[in-house]
Write a protein that holds these residues in place. Structure first.
Motif, mmCIF file in Angstrom:
data_model
loop_
_atom_site.group_PDB
_atom_site.id
_atom_site.type_symbol
_atom_site.label_atom_id
_atom_site.label_comp_id
_atom_site.label_asym_id
_atom_site.label_seq_id
_atom_site.Cartn_x
_atom_site.Cartn_y
_atom_site.Cartn_z
ATOM 1 N N ILE A 69 -48.947 -19.756 -14.194
ATOM 2 C CA ILE A 69 -48.530 -18.366 -14.312
ATOM 3 C C ILE A 69 -49.727 -17.530 -14.723
ATOM 4 O O ILE A 69 -50.571 -17.964 -15.521
ATOM 5 C CB ILE A 69 -47.373 -18.195 -15.328
ATOM 6 N N ALA A 70 -49.824 -16.340 -14.121
ATOM 7 C CA ALA A 70 -50.842 -15.367 -14.505
ATOM 8 C C ALA A 70 -50.170 -14.006 -14.516
ATOM 9 O O ALA A 70 -49.282 -13.734 -13.699
ATOM 10 C CB ALA A 70 -52.012 -15.384 -13.525
ATOM 11 N N MET A 71 -50.579 -13.142 -15.443
ATOM 12 C CA MET A 71 -49.971 -11.819 -15.477
ATOM 13 C C MET A 71 -50.911 -10.783 -16.059
ATOM 14 O O MET A 71 -51.785 -11.088 -16.871
ATOM 15 C CB MET A 71 -48.678 -11.838 -16.277
ATOM 16 N N ASP A 72 -50.735 -9.566 -15.563
ATOM 17 C CA ASP A 72 -51.354 -8.384 -16.139
ATOM 18 C C ASP A 72 -50.221 -7.630 -16.803
ATOM 19 O O ASP A 72 -49.431 -6.953 -16.147
ATOM 20 C CB ASP A 72 -52.013 -7.551 -15.043
ATOM 21 N N LYS A 73 -50.088 -7.767 -18.114
ATOM 22 C CA LYS A 73 -48.930 -7.232 -18.822
ATOM 23 C C LYS A 73 -48.861 -5.713 -18.737
ATOM 24 O O LYS A 73 -47.786 -5.142 -18.579
ATOM 25 C CB LYS A 73 -48.971 -7.671 -20.282
ATOM 26 N N SER A 74 -49.996 -5.047 -18.849
ATOM 27 C CA SER A 74 -50.000 -3.585 -18.886
ATOM 28 C C SER A 74 -49.517 -2.987 -17.571
ATOM 29 O O SER A 74 -48.929 -1.902 -17.552
ATOM 30 C CB SER A 74 -51.406 -3.060 -19.218
ATOM 31 N N ALA A 75 -49.764 -3.686 -16.463
ATOM 32 C CA ALA A 75 -49.369 -3.178 -15.149
ATOM 33 C C ALA A 75 -48.072 -3.807 -14.654
ATOM 34 O O ALA A 75 -47.590 -3.464 -13.571
ATOM 35 C CB ALA A 75 -50.489 -3.427 -14.141
ATOM 36 N N GLY A 76 -47.508 -4.736 -15.412
ATOM 37 C CA GLY A 76 -46.275 -5.389 -14.994
ATOM 38 C C GLY A 76 -46.447 -6.301 -13.800
ATOM 39 O O GLY A 76 -45.500 -6.549 -13.048
ATOM 40 N N LYS A 77 -47.648 -6.838 -13.608
ATOM 41 C CA LYS A 77 -47.933 -7.700 -12.456
ATOM 42 C C LYS A 77 -47.887 -9.159 -12.881
ATOM 43 O O LYS A 77 -48.295 -9.505 -13.992
ATOM 44 C CB LYS A 77 -49.312 -7.385 -11.877
ATOM 45 N N TYR A 78 -47.419 -10.032 -11.982
ATOM 46 C CA TYR A 78 -47.370 -11.453 -12.308
ATOM 47 C C TYR A 78 -47.416 -12.313 -11.060
ATOM 48 O O TYR A 78 -47.126 -11.854 -9.951
ATOM 49 C CB TYR A 78 -46.117 -11.791 -13.129
ATOM 50 N N TYR A 79 -47.821 -13.557 -11.275
ATOM 51 C CA TYR A 79 -47.882 -14.554 -10.211
ATOM 52 C C TYR A 79 -47.478 -15.891 -10.812
ATOM 53 O O TYR A 79 -48.094 -16.344 -11.779
ATOM 54 C CB TYR A 79 -49.304 -14.645 -9.641
#
Length: 219
Positions: A69-79
């Protein structure tokens, strides 16, 4: 229900937003621990980790699966990727790739929805739970603090969630979901990296990466 969809659903059980409002029938030690865990993850803008999922069902051999799992929390993006499925979101659209059935389900991400979201997998004790401390446990050389959470909603499909935290780092070590059918879903987080550099194109679905798959637009 097909296994890839069911695995995604069990993952969703873990993904609940992070705040710690006052609750009845909770204890101070549990709240203190959850406050420290929340503070740890709130300091991360981006995060990346490996995870394993073990499904334990009555009278059946355990089923194990691994993923990332990877995520950019501030932008609400995830994989999120496992052997059977990928879940990709750019913060507005979600693509669920069901590898076993050759299908990609496209849905909108609603920021105002009460639905669980992969952007919050590393926190998990918002409203609707009672929590209490349990005895510490060890795995190898690690001392793990334990909190047990029960849903206040009697209609929830699970009756208990067990959270174990590494007391050296205040990072989540594993989470066990106990459902009402006697099944257990154990997620173990490994190799957690705080604030890694993540390319934006990692969070965008590319059809060329999934040739011959049927696109099902559910928006």
């Amino acid at each position: 229900m097909k296994k890839p969809i069911y695995i995604a659903a069990t993952l969703a059980v873990l993904i609940i937003s992070a705040a710690l409002p006052g609750h009845t029938q909770t204890d101070a030690a549990a709240k203190s621990l959850l406050d420290k865990v929340s503070k740890t993850y709130e300091a991360y803008k981006t995060i990346q980790a490996d995870f394993s999922l073990t499904i334990k069902q009555p009278q059946q051999a355990p089923h194990a699966e691994t993923g990332k799992i990877a995520m950019d929390k501030s932008a609400g993006k995830y994989y999120i990727t496992t052997g059977n499925q990928d879940i990709i979101s750019d913060g507005k659209t979600q693509w669920m790739v069901l590898k076993d059935v050759g299908e990609v389900q496209v849905t909108e991400v609603s920021p105002t929805s009460d639905a669980v979201s992969p952007t919050n997998i590393f926190s998990f004790y918002k409203e609707g739970y009672k929590y209490v401390s349990a005895a510490d446990e060890r795995t190898g050389s690690r001392q793990l603090a334990v909190v047990e959470l029960t849903p206040e909603d009697a209609n929830a499909p699970y009756f208990k969630i067990k959270l174990r935290v590494d007391e050296r780092t205040y990072q989540i070590h594993d989470v066990t979901v106990f459902d009402k059918g006697g099944n257990q879903f154990v997620y173990t987080l490994k190799n957690t990296k705080a604030n890694p550099q993540l390319a934006d194109n990692r969070f965008v679905f590319k059809q060329t990466d999934y040739p011959d798959m049927e696109i099902v637009d559910l928006r």
